[in-house]
Design a protein around this motif. Structure first.
Motif, PDB file in Angstrom:
ATOM      1  N   CYS A 155       0.851  -1.183   0.000  1.00  0.00           N
ATOM      2  CA  CYS A 155       0.000   0.000   0.000  1.00  0.00           C
ATOM      3  C   CYS A 155       0.891   1.238   0.000  1.00  0.00           C
ATOM      4  O   CYS A 155       1.886   1.295   0.720  1.00  0.00           O
ATOM      5  CB  CYS A 155      -0.878  -0.012   1.256  1.00  0.00           C
ATOM      6  SG  CYS A 155      -1.574   1.591   1.695  1.00  0.00           S
ATOM      7  N   HIS A 156       0.523   2.207  -0.795  1.00  0.00           N
ATOM      8  CA  HIS A 156       1.263   3.472  -0.818  1.00  0.00           C
ATOM      9  C   HIS A 156       0.299   4.646  -0.708  1.00  0.00           C
ATOM     10  O   HIS A 156       0.576   5.742  -1.190  1.00  0.00           O
ATOM     11  CB  HIS A 156       2.131   3.574  -2.074  1.00  0.00           C
ATOM     12  CG  HIS A 156       1.395   3.224  -3.336  1.00  0.00           C
ATOM     13  ND1 HIS A 156       0.458   4.042  -3.905  1.00  0.00           N
ATOM     14  CD2 HIS A 156       1.452   2.120  -4.106  1.00  0.00           C
ATOM     15  CE1 HIS A 156      -0.024   3.463  -4.989  1.00  0.00           C
ATOM     16  NE2 HIS A 156       0.560   2.294  -5.129  1.00  0.00           N
ATOM     17  N   PHE A 157      -0.814   4.386   0.004  1.00  0.00           N
ATOM     18  CA  PHE A 157      -1.856   5.401   0.208  1.00  0.00           C
ATOM     19  C   PHE A 157      -2.317   6.016  -1.109  1.00  0.00           C
ATOM     20  O   PHE A 157      -2.700   7.170  -1.159  1.00  0.00           O
ATOM     21  CB  PHE A 157      -1.383   6.501   1.152  1.00  0.00           C
ATOM     22  CG  PHE A 157      -1.447   6.156   2.617  1.00  0.00           C
ATOM     23  CD1 PHE A 157      -2.069   5.025   3.076  1.00  0.00           C
ATOM     24  CD2 PHE A 157      -0.873   7.003   3.545  1.00  0.00           C
ATOM     25  CE1 PHE A 157      -2.125   4.714   4.411  1.00  0.00           C
ATOM     26  CE2 PHE A 157      -0.922   6.716   4.902  1.00  0.00           C
ATOM     27  CZ  PHE A 157      -1.551   5.566   5.340  1.00  0.00           C
ATOM     28  N   CYS A 158      -2.248   5.234  -2.181  1.00  0.00           N
ATOM     29  CA  CYS A 158      -2.682   5.708  -3.507  1.00  0.00           C
ATOM     30  C   CYS A 158      -2.044   7.052  -3.850  1.00  0.00           C
ATOM     31  O   CYS A 158      -2.739   8.044  -4.107  1.00  0.00           O
ATOM     32  CB  CYS A 158      -4.201   5.787  -3.595  1.00  0.00           C
ATOM     33  SG  CYS A 158      -5.045   4.199  -3.555  1.00  0.00           S
ATOM     34  N   LEU A 159      -0.740   7.088  -3.851  1.00  0.00           N
ATOM     35  CA  LEU A 159      -0.016   8.336  -4.140  1.00  0.00           C
ATOM     36  C   LEU A 159      -0.474   9.000  -5.434  1.00  0.00           C
ATOM     37  O   LEU A 159      -0.524  10.219  -5.511  1.00  0.00           O
ATOM     38  CB  LEU A 159       1.487   8.074  -4.198  1.00  0.00           C
ATOM     39  CG  LEU A 159       2.185   7.984  -2.862  1.00  0.00           C
ATOM     40  CD1 LEU A 159       3.631   7.537  -3.042  1.00  0.00           C
ATOM     41  CD2 LEU A 159       2.142   9.305  -2.139  1.00  0.00           C
TER      42      LEU A 159
END
Length: 190
Positions: free
Chosen positions: A128-132
């Motif tokens: 997961c990349h916090f939806c960059l």
């Protein structure tokens, strides 16, 4: 887009709270904790995993060599390896939606899989990349806007007057495995 088999950016787990006869179930999700002191960054031999200026831990798929050191270093089990598998593999038809490119970090990544030579993100660690790609355009992460229970919140934890700081102060906010010194940025409200 559908994450491939074995790759999940947010995992749900359930457990019991309290003791009999006042037992109740609790369902909790666990994305990447976006740690302030991420062990995954320290172990990456090629510096493919980094922490950006906003505190998001991200993976550069072009640099990642697939060594999986970061998977072992993450105490939250929030990292996965993309083996290049399909959900509809070994069924009568490999569905087209699984062959589509994966949109992450604002870029379409090819999903051409076997028998072709794998390309990123296949053969890479994923998380997961916090939806960059959404945040950088002013949108909330997908998990926030799609949560049917409206149980997720997202914002700047450093904004002392912001909603996130108020929620953390108002409720008994906890973080997972704080004793490890990773300083996770994800809080759970009780």
């Amino acid at each position: 887009n559908v994450s491939p088999p074995g790759v999940s950016y947010t995992v749900g787990w359930e457990g019991a709270i309290r003791k009999y006869p006042n037992v109740r179930k609790r369902f909790t999700t666990r994305p990447c904790m976006q740690c302030d002191a991420p062990p995954c960054v320290k172990v990456c031999p090629v510096k493919a995993t980094t922490k950006d200026d906003e505190g998001v831990v991200e993976i550069d798929y072009d640099k990642c060599i697939g060594c999986r050191y970061c998977l072992n270093a993450c105490p939250y089990g929030a990292r996965y390896f993309d083996y290049g598998q399909f959900y509809t593999e070994h069924t009568p038809k490999l569905e087209d939606y699984e062959k589509r490119s994966s949109f992450e970090y604002g870029k379409l990544w090819p999903r051409k899989r076997r028998p072709f030579i794998p390309k990123s993100p296949i053969g890479n660690a994923r998380k997961c990349h916090f939806c960059l790609h959404r945040i950088r355009k002013g949108f909330l992460p997908a998990c926030i806007v799609t949560c049917i229970g409206r149980a997720r919140y997202f914002g700047d934890i450093n904004d002392r007057r912001g909603m996130i700081s108020e929620l953390i102060a108002k409720y008994k906010a906890t973080r997972l495995k704080e004793e490890l010194g990773t300083e996770p940025s994800v809080y759970y409200l009780d």
